[in-house]
Enzyme design. Structure first.
Site, PDB file in Angstrom:
ATOM      1  N   HIS A 120       0.533  -0.446  15.590  1.00 40.02           N
ATOM      2  CA  HIS A 120      -0.198  -1.430  14.804  1.00 40.02           C
ATOM      3  C   HIS A 120      -1.665  -1.012  14.759  1.00 40.02           C
ATOM      4  O   HIS A 120      -2.169  -0.373  15.669  1.00 40.02           O
ATOM      5  CB  HIS A 120      -0.046  -2.794  15.488  1.00 40.02           C
ATOM      6  CG  HIS A 120      -0.559  -3.962  14.714  1.00 40.02           C
ATOM      7  ND1 HIS A 120      -1.901  -4.281  14.646  1.00 40.02           N
ATOM      8  CD2 HIS A 120       0.091  -4.926  14.006  1.00 40.02           C
ATOM      9  CE1 HIS A 120      -2.053  -5.373  13.921  1.00 40.02           C
ATOM     10  NE2 HIS A 120      -0.870  -5.786  13.514  1.00 40.02           N
ATOM     11  N   ASP A 197       0.991  -2.235  24.670  1.00 46.28           N
ATOM     12  CA  ASP A 197       0.849  -3.371  23.759  1.00 46.28           C
ATOM     13  C   ASP A 197       2.225  -4.011  23.648  1.00 46.28           C
ATOM     14  O   ASP A 197       3.113  -3.472  22.999  1.00 46.28           O
ATOM     15  CB  ASP A 197       0.348  -2.877  22.404  1.00 46.28           C
ATOM     16  CG  ASP A 197       0.469  -3.924  21.297  1.00 46.28           C
ATOM     17  OD1 ASP A 197       0.865  -5.067  21.585  1.00 46.28           O
ATOM     18  OD2 ASP A 197       0.184  -3.585  20.137  1.00 46.28           O
ATOM     19  N   GLN A 200       4.949  -7.427  20.561  1.00 42.40           N
ATOM     20  CA  GLN A 200       6.286  -7.578  19.978  1.00 42.40           C
ATOM     21  C   GLN A 200       7.390  -7.505  21.031  1.00 42.40           C
ATOM     22  O   GLN A 200       8.552  -7.731  20.707  1.00 42.40           O
ATOM     23  CB  GLN A 200       6.521  -6.479  18.933  1.00 42.40           C
ATOM     24  CG  GLN A 200       5.592  -6.525  17.747  1.00 42.40           C
ATOM     25  CD  GLN A 200       5.816  -7.733  16.859  1.00 42.40           C
ATOM     26  OE1 GLN A 200       6.860  -8.381  16.909  1.00 42.40           O
ATOM     27  NE2 GLN A 200       4.820  -8.067  16.057  1.00 42.40           N
ATOM     28  N   LYS A 223       2.912 -15.151  19.197  1.00 39.99           N
ATOM     29  CA  LYS A 223       4.197 -14.518  18.887  1.00 39.99           C
ATOM     30  C   LYS A 223       5.294 -14.952  19.863  1.00 39.99           C
ATOM     31  O   LYS A 223       6.460 -14.579  19.693  1.00 39.99           O
ATOM     32  CB  LYS A 223       4.054 -12.990  18.885  1.00 39.99           C
ATOM     33  CG  LYS A 223       3.117 -12.466  17.799  1.00 39.99           C
ATOM     34  CD  LYS A 223       3.040 -10.954  17.805  1.00 39.99           C
ATOM     35  CE  LYS A 223       1.940 -10.437  16.900  1.00 39.99           C
ATOM     36  NZ  LYS A 223       2.184 -10.684  15.474  1.00 39.99           N
ATOM     37  N   CYS A 364       0.156  -3.794   8.802  1.00 38.09           N
ATOM     38  CA  CYS A 364      -0.920  -3.254   9.659  1.00 38.09           C
ATOM     39  C   CYS A 364      -0.462  -1.975  10.353  1.00 38.09           C
ATOM     40  O   CYS A 364      -0.725  -1.766  11.545  1.00 38.09           O
ATOM     41  CB  CYS A 364      -1.375  -4.288  10.689  1.00 38.09           C
ATOM     42  SG  CYS A 364      -2.221  -5.700   9.973  1.00 38.09           S
TER      43      CYS A 364
END
Length: 409
Positions: A120, A197, A200, A223, A364
């Site tokens: 991303h 990261d 997700q 999220k 993104c």
């Protein structure tokens, strides 16, 4: 649309264009259960005050709520100490904090930062900026046809010159679950720091920072059922202590004179200004909800949904799927696709007319789009409150896209 959890999400009973909402954009943001909405409402109705700064009872309650949320978050990711949990606005801010505070402190000319091509923009641009400033080099791990990091790249590109490896747990475009354990081990074998990261990942999979031995971890609350505006940066205490502040001003100080200042200890050194207590309270409520359901239940539902959706999409010859097309256990419930000959924005607009919310664009992730040789894709993404019936209605709507645009049946 039976699903035992749907009754907990008021928005799922909404109508759009006189059709019941079918929400398939969970990778962008999840919906919020009533327990989270109520927790935030109750905080603002009964406990709202500026934390830390007041000796009166209401301020003490606000402080307790904020620090209780930090403690629960630390337990959720198995941090060794709550002070290793820094509250931010979102994953983007967490990664910017890390790039500008840690990256600026350690990088020198010729040092290397390794990312994957599927990152991303939040995990690309901060590193680009610091690399330009310090004369460092960005390297990218490329992907196989099924969206997995190429093993040879992993072995060749993480070298003695590598100082930082920053990788998404799960691709927000392809749904690929990257082998973060192996990547962290490889980074550490050359003396590099590993960043994950998990924006997700953590909504769907448990994360144990101690077991992973990850140096830094970033994620967003919105999220994973929490409100927007609250995120987390986890860092090993030793590394955080050595880093300079990212933002300066109120609350992050210890002593201020006319010409100098000393800074507060962790975690407050990185939390300048009035904090988002309501967001932290909402994050705590979201964590409690996820703990109540259990990750095993979440994964079982999502694997079944992903498997079914892939089967149905693969029956349509006019559909191109990106990434792994068949193996739901090697990917998250994120599926990017295109209808042949149709711009993704047109596809999304037609689906919206049937009350179906999907994402269309570059997500993104423009370097990945270029690598895939497409300008954009449509994307569906599931959470545990979705159903097979929703997938059936999505497929029915998808089947008429080309016909409505003049391609025949």
């Amino acid at each position: 649309m039976y699903n035992q959890f749907r009754q907990d999400f008021p928005v799922l009973n909404s109508n759009f264009h006189d059709k019941q909402l079918i929400y398939l954009d969970n990778a962008a943001t999840s919906q919020k259960p009533s327990s989270v909405l109520q927790a935030v409402k109750e905080y603002y109705q009964k406990h709202n005050a500026n934390p830390y700064r007041g000796l009166y009872g209401l301020s003490v309650k606000a402080t307790d709520a904020y620090e209780s949320a930090r403690k629960l978050t630390a337990e959720f990711i198995h941090a060794d100490n709550p002070s290793e949990v820094i509250f931010t606005r979102n994953t983007t801010e967490a990664l910017n904090l890390l790039a500008y505070s840690y990256g600026r402190s350690v990088l020198k000319s010729g040092d290397e930062i390794v990312l994957s091509i599927s990152e991303h923009h939040s995990n690309i641009i901060p590193w680009q900026q610091v690399a330009k400033e310090k004369g460092a080099v960005l390297k990218y791990l490329y992907l196989s046809d099924d969206g997995r990091i190429i093993e040879e790249d992993l072995e060749k590109k993480i070298t003695e010159r590598t100082k930082i490896v920053s990788i998404a747990h799960v691709s927000n475009v392809l749904g690929t679950i990257h082998p973060i354990e192996k990547i962290i081990q490889k980074a550490h074998s050359v003396g590099a720091v590993a960043v994950v990261d998990t924006a997700q990942g953590i909504p769907h999979y448990p994360v144990d920072v101690q077991k992973l031995d990850v140096d830094f971890l970033a994620f967003s609350g919105h999220k994973m059922l929490a409100p927007m505006g609250i995120g987390v940066l986890y860092g090993k205490e030793k590394l955080l202590n050595a880093m300079p502040p990212f933002l300066t001003g109120g609350e992050m100080i210890e002593i201020v004179s006319e010409q100098d200042a000393t800074f507060a200890p962790l975690p407050h050194k990185f939390e300048a200004g009035t904090p988002n207590v309501g967001g932290a309270v909402g994050l705590a409520a979201a964590i409690e909800y996820i703990n109540h359901i259990g990750y095993e239940t979440i994964q079982n539902i999502e694997e079944e949904l992903t498997d079914y959706a892939l089967q149905e999409l693969n029956k349509l010859p006019e559909i191109t799927i990106y990434g792994d097309k068949v193996n739901c256990r090697k990917r998250c419930g994120v599926i990017s696709f295109n209808v042949n000959g149709v711009h993704p924005h047109d596809t999304a607009s037609i689906l919206d007319g049937d009350g179906i919310a999907v994402r269309a664009g570059h997500h993104c992730a423009q370097p990945l789009m270029k690598y895939l040789n497409v300008p954009a894709t449509c994307r569906i993404s599931f959470y545990f409150y979705n159903t097979k019936e929703e997938i059936n209605l999505f497929i029915q709507s998808l089947k008429k896209v080309r016909r409505l645009l003049g391609y025949g049946n």
